[in-house]
Motif scaffolding. Structure first.
Motif, PDB file in Angstrom:
ATOM      1  N   GLU A 236     -88.080  -9.270 -39.350  1.00 43.51           N
ATOM      2  CA  GLU A 236     -89.172  -8.839 -38.752  1.00 43.51           C
ATOM      3  C   GLU A 236     -88.906  -8.017 -37.437  1.00 43.51           C
ATOM      4  O   GLU A 236     -89.518  -6.911 -37.562  1.00 43.51           O
ATOM      5  CB  GLU A 236     -90.603  -9.124 -39.337  1.00 43.51           C
ATOM      6  CG  GLU A 236     -90.275  -9.971 -40.512  1.00 43.51           C
ATOM      7  CD  GLU A 236     -91.409 -10.845 -40.369  1.00 43.51           C
ATOM      8  OE1 GLU A 236     -91.813 -10.707 -39.704  1.00 43.51           O
ATOM      9  OE2 GLU A 236     -90.990 -11.210 -42.434  1.00 43.51           O
ATOM     10  N   GLU A 237     -88.713  -8.142 -36.139  1.00 47.28           N
ATOM     11  CA  GLU A 237     -89.090  -8.234 -35.123  1.00 47.28           C
ATOM     12  C   GLU A 237     -87.290  -6.808 -34.980  1.00 47.28           C
ATOM     13  O   GLU A 237     -88.447  -5.676 -33.791  1.00 47.28           O
ATOM     14  CB  GLU A 237     -89.017  -8.795 -33.600  1.00 47.28           C
ATOM     15  CG  GLU A 237     -90.728  -9.275 -34.121  1.00 47.28           C
ATOM     16  CD  GLU A 237     -90.306  -9.895 -32.716  1.00 47.28           C
ATOM     17  OE1 GLU A 237     -89.700 -10.177 -31.931  1.00 47.28           O
ATOM     18  OE2 GLU A 237     -90.861 -11.538 -32.910  1.00 47.28           O
ATOM     19  N   GLY A 238     -86.959  -6.817 -34.962  1.00 48.35           N
ATOM     20  CA  GLY A 238     -85.620  -5.406 -35.014  1.00 48.35           C
ATOM     21  C   GLY A 238     -84.521  -6.399 -35.000  1.00 48.35           C
ATOM     22  O   GLY A 238     -83.468  -5.571 -34.398  1.00 48.35           O
ATOM     23  N   ALA A 239     -84.139  -7.511 -35.129  1.00 51.36           N
ATOM     24  CA  ALA A 239     -83.216  -7.673 -34.534  1.00 51.36           C
ATOM     25  C   ALA A 239     -81.427  -7.244 -36.211  1.00 51.36           C
ATOM     26  O   ALA A 239     -81.639  -7.234 -37.542  1.00 51.36           O
ATOM     27  CB  ALA A 239     -82.411  -9.410 -35.097  1.00 51.36           C
ATOM     28  N   ASP A 240     -80.632  -6.903 -35.080  1.00 46.42           N
ATOM     29  CA  ASP A 240     -79.387  -6.112 -36.122  1.00 46.42           C
ATOM     30  C   ASP A 240     -78.520  -7.211 -36.963  1.00 46.42           C
ATOM     31  O   ASP A 240     -77.865  -6.862 -37.976  1.00 46.42           O
ATOM     32  CB  ASP A 240     -78.654  -5.254 -35.897  1.00 46.42           C
ATOM     33  CG  ASP A 240     -79.527  -4.125 -34.808  1.00 46.42           C
ATOM     34  OD1 ASP A 240     -79.727  -3.060 -35.509  1.00 46.42           O
ATOM     35  OD2 ASP A 240     -79.622  -3.441 -33.567  1.00 46.42           O
ATOM     36  N   ILE A 241     -78.165  -8.366 -35.772  1.00 45.74           N
ATOM     37  CA  ILE A 241     -77.992 -10.004 -35.783  1.00 45.74           C
ATOM     38  C   ILE A 241     -78.107 -10.631 -35.693  1.00 45.74           C
ATOM     39  O   ILE A 241     -79.211 -11.039 -34.736  1.00 45.74           O
ATOM     40  CB  ILE A 241     -76.332  -9.458 -35.540  1.00 45.74           C
ATOM     41  CG1 ILE A 241     -75.228  -8.712 -35.894  1.00 45.74           C
ATOM     42  CG2 ILE A 241     -75.231 -10.970 -35.782  1.00 45.74           C
ATOM     43  CD1 ILE A 241     -74.266  -8.314 -35.682  1.00 45.74           C
ATOM     44  N   ILE A 242     -78.466 -11.340 -36.870  1.00 44.42           N
ATOM     45  CA  ILE A 242     -79.027 -13.409 -36.479  1.00 44.42           C
ATOM     46  C   ILE A 242     -78.016 -14.259 -36.097  1.00 44.42           C
ATOM     47  O   ILE A 242     -76.720 -13.031 -36.812  1.00 44.42           O
ATOM     48  CB  ILE A 242     -79.802 -13.628 -37.400  1.00 44.42           C
ATOM     49  CG1 ILE A 242     -79.187 -13.597 -38.936  1.00 44.42           C
ATOM     50  CG2 ILE A 242     -80.884 -12.645 -37.598  1.00 44.42           C
ATOM     51  CD1 ILE A 242     -79.418 -14.490 -40.199  1.00 44.42           C
ATOM     52  N   MET A 243     -78.431 -15.234 -35.207  1.00 42.00           N
ATOM     53  CA  MET A 243     -77.762 -15.920 -35.015  1.00 42.00           C
ATOM     54  C   MET A 243     -78.316 -17.633 -35.125  1.00 42.00           C
ATOM     55  O   MET A 243     -79.166 -17.143 -34.967  1.00 42.00           O
ATOM     56  CB  MET A 243     -77.304 -16.352 -33.296  1.00 42.00           C
ATOM     57  CG  MET A 243     -75.616 -16.700 -32.808  1.00 42.00           C
ATOM     58  SD  MET A 243     -75.737 -16.590 -31.338  1.00 42.00           S
ATOM     59  CE  MET A 243     -75.659 -15.305 -30.179  1.00 42.00           C
ATOM     60  N   VAL A 244     -76.990 -18.559 -35.751  1.00 40.72           N
ATOM     61  CA  VAL A 244     -76.990 -20.030 -35.612  1.00 40.72           C
ATOM     62  C   VAL A 244     -76.571 -20.158 -34.283  1.00 40.72           C
ATOM     63  O   VAL A 244     -74.975 -19.991 -34.045  1.00 40.72           O
ATOM     64  CB  VAL A 244     -76.546 -20.700 -36.464  1.00 40.72           C
ATOM     65  CG1 VAL A 244     -77.084 -22.214 -36.535  1.00 40.72           C
ATOM     66  CG2 VAL A 244     -77.869 -19.524 -37.781  1.00 40.72           C
ATOM     67  N   LYS A 245     -76.603 -21.542 -33.971  1.00 36.34           N
ATOM     68  CA  LYS A 245     -76.288 -21.946 -32.246  1.00 36.34           C
ATOM     69  C   LYS A 245     -76.530 -23.282 -32.297  1.00 36.34           C
ATOM     70  O   LYS A 245     -78.053 -23.626 -31.919  1.00 36.34           O
ATOM     71  CB  LYS A 245     -76.866 -21.153 -31.336  1.00 36.34           C
ATOM     72  CG  LYS A 245     -75.590 -21.691 -30.046  1.00 36.34           C
ATOM     73  CD  LYS A 245     -76.607 -20.643 -29.042  1.00 36.34           C
ATOM     74  CE  LYS A 245     -75.739 -21.338 -27.537  1.00 36.34           C
ATOM     75  NZ  LYS A 245     -76.276 -21.019 -26.425  1.00 36.34           N
ATOM     76  N   PRO A 246     -76.003 -24.644 -32.065  1.00 32.50           N
ATOM     77  CA  PRO A 246     -74.640 -24.734 -31.908  1.00 32.50           C
ATOM     78  C   PRO A 246     -73.638 -24.567 -33.510  1.00 32.50           C
ATOM     79  O   PRO A 246     -75.108 -23.787 -34.708  1.00 32.50           O
ATOM     80  CB  PRO A 246     -74.283 -25.653 -31.842  1.00 32.50           C
ATOM     81  CG  PRO A 246     -75.589 -26.235 -31.199  1.00 32.50           C
ATOM     82  CD  PRO A 246     -76.209 -25.596 -31.405  1.00 32.50           C
ATOM     83  N   ALA A 247     -72.623 -24.473 -34.227  1.00 30.54           N
ATOM     84  CA  ALA A 247     -72.090 -24.252 -34.740  1.00 30.54           C
ATOM     85  C   ALA A 247     -72.004 -25.585 -36.137  1.00 30.54           C
ATOM     86  O   ALA A 247     -72.434 -25.892 -36.956  1.00 30.54           O
ATOM     87  CB  ALA A 247     -70.582 -23.114 -35.015  1.00 30.54           C
ATOM     88  N   LEU A 248     -71.355 -26.589 -34.940  1.00 27.33           N
ATOM     89  CA  LEU A 248     -70.409 -27.241 -36.499  1.00 27.33           C
ATOM     90  C   LEU A 248     -71.556 -28.212 -36.816  1.00 27.33           C
ATOM     91  O   LEU A 248     -71.250 -28.203 -37.713  1.00 27.33           O
ATOM     92  CB  LEU A 248     -69.418 -27.899 -35.129  1.00 27.33           C
ATOM     93  CG  LEU A 248     -68.443 -28.137 -35.888  1.00 27.33           C
ATOM     94  CD1 LEU A 248     -68.240 -27.792 -37.297  1.00 27.33           C
ATOM     95  CD2 LEU A 248     -67.409 -29.749 -35.343  1.00 27.33           C
ATOM     96  N   SER A 249     -72.748 -28.553 -35.738  1.00 23.06           N
ATOM     97  CA  SER A 249     -73.162 -29.559 -36.953  1.00 23.06           C
ATOM     98  C   SER A 249     -74.573 -28.989 -37.320  1.00 23.06           C
ATOM     99  O   SER A 249     -75.570 -29.813 -37.424  1.00 23.06           O
ATOM    100  CB  SER A 249     -74.143 -30.199 -35.378  1.00 23.06           C
ATOM    101  OG  SER A 249     -73.210 -30.980 -35.127  1.00 23.06           O
ATOM    102  N   TYR A 250     -74.526 -27.517 -37.360  1.00 24.30           N
ATOM    103  CA  TYR A 250     -75.464 -26.535 -37.612  1.00 24.30           C
ATOM    104  C   TYR A 250     -74.251 -26.303 -38.857  1.00 24.30           C
ATOM    105  O   TYR A 250     -76.281 -24.682 -38.973  1.00 24.30           O
ATOM    106  CB  TYR A 250     -76.263 -25.679 -37.152  1.00 24.30           C
ATOM    107  CG  TYR A 250     -76.768 -27.201 -35.614  1.00 24.30           C
ATOM    108  CD1 TYR A 250     -77.773 -27.279 -36.180  1.00 24.30           C
ATOM    109  CD2 TYR A 250     -76.457 -27.554 -34.853  1.00 24.30           C
ATOM    110  CE1 TYR A 250     -78.685 -28.344 -35.117  1.00 24.30           C
ATOM    111  CE2 TYR A 250     -76.350 -27.972 -33.270  1.00 24.30           C
ATOM    112  CZ  TYR A 250     -78.204 -28.779 -34.095  1.00 24.30           C
ATOM    113  OH  TYR A 250     -78.802 -29.575 -33.165  1.00 24.30           O
ATOM    114  N   LEU A 251     -74.086 -26.052 -40.176  1.00 23.17           N
ATOM    115  CA  LEU A 251     -73.645 -26.051 -41.259  1.00 23.17           C
ATOM    116  C   LEU A 251     -74.852 -25.439 -41.753  1.00 23.17           C
ATOM    117  O   LEU A 251     -74.227 -24.467 -42.750  1.00 23.17           O
ATOM    118  CB  LEU A 251     -71.783 -26.185 -41.011  1.00 23.17           C
ATOM    119  CG  LEU A 251     -71.418 -26.635 -40.376  1.00 23.17           C
ATOM    120  CD1 LEU A 251     -69.888 -26.544 -40.916  1.00 23.17           C
ATOM    121  CD2 LEU A 251     -70.842 -25.212 -39.783  1.00 23.17           C
TER     122      LEU A 251
END
Ligand code: PBG
Length: 323
Positions: A236-251
């Motif tokens: 909503e604030e205007g991000a073009d790409i969203i990220m999840v971090k870390p990856a492996l424990s957060y699949l």
């Protein structure tokens, strides 16, 4: 009736034909650490195979990225001086700003993303401005936006705020637009957890907090629904790409985000994920190549469109070998 599931696994050819997820060098974003000084290429002890580079030595790594067919990098800076408000982070002559210019000179098509945060630059090591010992949200926003603007002025294609303050994407978008940088994109570290997997990075970037931890701004690893709220807010604030971090424990977080949002998703396979594989393989306990590729594949299968990984160059070489 017996389903003959094994018919689709019988030979390499049929396995190739039915494969659902395939890794490409174009999936990877390579993190690069830049330091002040000259003629420096120093291996990072906590991230073997990765280096601190001074700006004048960046050519080597940029060439490697180009040869590996990597399309994007993310830059991290280690300043010489730190202070309370991280002023080197928005210095037009700061180490990241110089690095952006250099990379753009060497390889203009390379997509240059910059990490926007204060922890490497503040004397206390927190990701924002301290007030009464707490990281103060709204006074930090102004600084985060200023840092992003200075990266845009130096020529960054995309800025990636990793501080986890509320409202930072909007603050950055507004300041960039006001200054004519509406075409600079935002990759938001949206679901960034307070994770022990960042340990090797903090050693590499000299960015550990001097006191306390980051639990009042980074997310609790126990929470999935909260991650969806963070992502929703950033979109909503205007991000073009969203990220999840870390990856492996957060699949699961990556998968939920994929099912829910039609935005590109980046997953950051962080320093601890890399360091664990390196260490175990050095001890001879695992096969590094097979494990690293399986990890990256699982992150893509979970729904990531792109993966920030310290294996980017190495994995691209492995992919080429398999072709
Ligand atoms: C800066 C930042 C961190 C990472 C990326 N940006 C460290 C932290 O939040 O403490 C971690 C990356 C990694 O572990 O590979 N805030």
């Amino acid at each position: 009736m017996v389903k003959r599931n094994r018919n689709l696994r019988k030979t390499a050819a049929i396995r190739d034909l039915v494969r659902e997820t395939v890794l490409n060098p174009q999936d990877f974003i390579y993190p690069i650490f830049v330091v002040e000084g000259e003629n420096i290429k120093e291996e990072i002890a906590s991230l073997p195979g990765n280096y601190h580079f001074s700006v004048d030595r960046l050519e080597e790594i940029v060439e490697q990225a180009r040869d590996a067919n990597i399309k994007g990098i993310i830059l991290f800076g280690l300043p010489e001086e730190k202070d309370e408000c991280g002023s080197q982070a928005f210095n037009a002559e700061g180490v990241v700003q110089k690095a952006i210019k250099k990379v753009k000179e060497l390889y203009p098509e390379l997509w240059v993303i910059t990490d926007v945060c204060m922890c490497q630059y503040t004397s206390h090591g927190h990701c924002g401005i301290l007030r009464d010992g707490e990281v103060h949200n709204d006074s930090t926003l102004e600084y985060i936006a200023k840092i992003a603007l200075s990266h845009a002025e130096a020529g960054a294609d995309m800025v990636a705020p990793s501080d986890m303050m509320d409202g930072r994407v909007e603050a950055i978008r507004n300041l960039l637009d006001e200054n004519g940088y509406e075409s600079v994109g935002i990759m938001a570290y949206s679901a960034k957890y307070s994770s022990a997997f960042y340990g090797p990075f903090r050693e590499a970037a000299n960015s550990a907090p001097k006191s306390g931890d980051r639990k009042t701004y980074q997310m609790d690893p126990a929470n999935l629904r909260e991650a969806m709220r963070e992502i929703q807010g950033d979109i909503e604030e205007g991000a073009d790409i969203i990220m999840v971090k870390p990856a492996l424990s957060y699949l699961d977080v990556i998968r939920s985000a994929r099912d829910r949002y039609d935005y590109p998703i980046a997953a950051y396979s962080v320093s601890g994920e890399y360091a664990m594989v390196k260490a175990a393989s050095q001890l001879g306990y695992i096969n590094e190549r097979a494990i690293a590729m399986e990890m990256l594949l699982s992150i893509k299968r979970a729904g990531a469109d792109m993966i920030i990984t310290y294996y980017a160059i190495q994995a691209s070489a492995w992919i080429k070998e398999e072709l």
